[in-house]
Write an enzyme that holds these catalytic residues in place. Structure first.
Site, mmCIF file in Angstrom:
data_model
loop_
_atom_site.group_PDB
_atom_site.id
_atom_site.type_symbol
_atom_site.label_atom_id
_atom_site.label_comp_id
_atom_site.label_asym_id
_atom_site.label_seq_id
_atom_site.Cartn_x
_atom_site.Cartn_y
_atom_site.Cartn_z
ATOM 1 N N GLY A 39 74.694 9.398 39.243
ATOM 2 C CA GLY A 39 73.296 9.178 39.614
ATOM 3 C C GLY A 39 73.231 8.108 40.683
ATOM 4 O O GLY A 39 74.108 7.259 40.760
ATOM 5 N N GLY A 42 69.831 2.591 41.195
ATOM 6 C CA GLY A 42 68.443 2.419 40.766
ATOM 7 C C GLY A 42 67.893 3.556 39.927
ATOM 8 O O GLY A 42 66.741 3.527 39.505
ATOM 9 N N GLY A 44 68.733 4.381 36.954
ATOM 10 C CA GLY A 44 68.575 3.976 35.552
ATOM 11 C C GLY A 44 69.726 4.425 34.674
ATOM 12 O O GLY A 44 69.532 4.882 33.551
ATOM 13 N N THR A 46 71.815 2.783 33.052
ATOM 14 C CA THR A 46 71.972 2.037 31.787
ATOM 15 C C THR A 46 71.224 2.725 30.646
ATOM 16 O O THR A 46 71.541 2.518 29.484
ATOM 17 C CB THR A 46 71.475 0.577 31.914
ATOM 18 N N ASP A 66 80.597 -2.335 38.938
ATOM 19 C CA ASP A 66 79.807 -3.455 39.466
ATOM 20 C C ASP A 66 79.989 -4.730 38.660
ATOM 21 O O ASP A 66 79.930 -5.827 39.194
ATOM 22 C CB ASP A 66 78.316 -3.091 39.499
#
Length: 253
Positions: A39, A42, A44, A46, A66
């Site tokens: 994806g 930003g 999402g 998580t 990251d």
């Protein structure tokens, strides 16, 4: 030695520390599963971390490149020298860390969730093959978020971090974000055709699973195309309004 360079022993030290912290409280599995995550920035991702943590009752190791950037031995100097461009100089270290952790942890048969963007087909293909050869069931989980929403999230995240620590705030270049979005559907289609994943799932930000190859016979790429570039749902429209309001509040501070 350049500021972005690091020694072999520095890397090994960080690797050993990560192996200890990531496996704390986790058990290896007789039939291990690895989930590759895709994806744009930003989107999402998580959200999927939380879903899978619950599904595996916490017994899954999350590998997110990251999070290793700040372990670079010269991270602070790189931050001071290059500011937000320091990501270019920590990329090699973080990438090597992900590769080493996947190799080590898969030999120990831990369930794995490997964060990625799906910017190319080569990396997920190579990773999936490596894991399959080690007896893993390999799955792909994608998060489908409208590009306008995900890019807005990167702007919000940058402003929030900038308030806390201007040096650590990392802006996502729009071209980087858009490149991923524009290749996501094609890359998913290529991976579907290769048939290397035993299961493909697509989630949305509200945690709903909108596609599961074990239940749907349609193509994941077609579903993804519609979710990324098709009609906006009421929930998505509301998310956009909330996001824009939040960004304006931050910019006024």
């Amino acid at each position: 030695m350049e500021i972005q360079d690091y020694t072999d022993s520095e890397f090994k030290h960080a690797l050993a520390r990560n192996l200890r912290s990531l496996t704390r409280g986790k058990k290896s599995s007789k039939q291990p599963i690895a989930i590759l995550l895709g994806g744009q920035s930003g989107a999402g991702k998580t959200t999927i971390h939380r879903i899978k943590q619950k599904e595996f009752q916490g017994n899954i190791v999350i590998i997110d490149g990251d999070s290793f950037r700040s372990q670079h031995p010269h991270y602070l100097e790189l931050q001071q020298e290059y500011g937000k461009d320091s990501v270019e100089y920590t990329k090699d270290f973080a990438g090597k860390m992900v590769e080493s952790l996947v190799t080590k942890l898969s030999s120990l048969r831990y369930n794995l969730l490997i964060e990625g963007t799906l910017r190319t087909v080569d990396v997920p293909k190579k990773t999936a093959q490596l894991l399959k050869n080690k007896g893993y069931e390999v799955q792909l989980a994608l998060i489908a978020t409208k590009p306008e929403l995900s890019y807005l999230s990167t702007l919000i995240r940058y402003e929030e971090l900038y308030i806390i620590n201007p040096n650590q705030a990392r802006a996502t270049p729009k071209e980087h974000h858009d490149f991923i979005v524009n290749h996501l559907v094609d890359n998913t289609r290529k991976l579907e055709e290769l048939a290397i994943f035993e299961r493909i799932q697509i989630y949305q930000r509200d945690r709903s699973c909108v596609y599961d190859s074990k239940e749907n016979t349609t193509s994941a790429a077609d579903v993804l195309q519609e979710l990324l570039f098709g009609e906006w749902s009421q929930v998505e429209k509301e998310m956009l309004q909330v996001g824009e309001k939040r960004l304006n509040e931050l910019l006024e501070k």
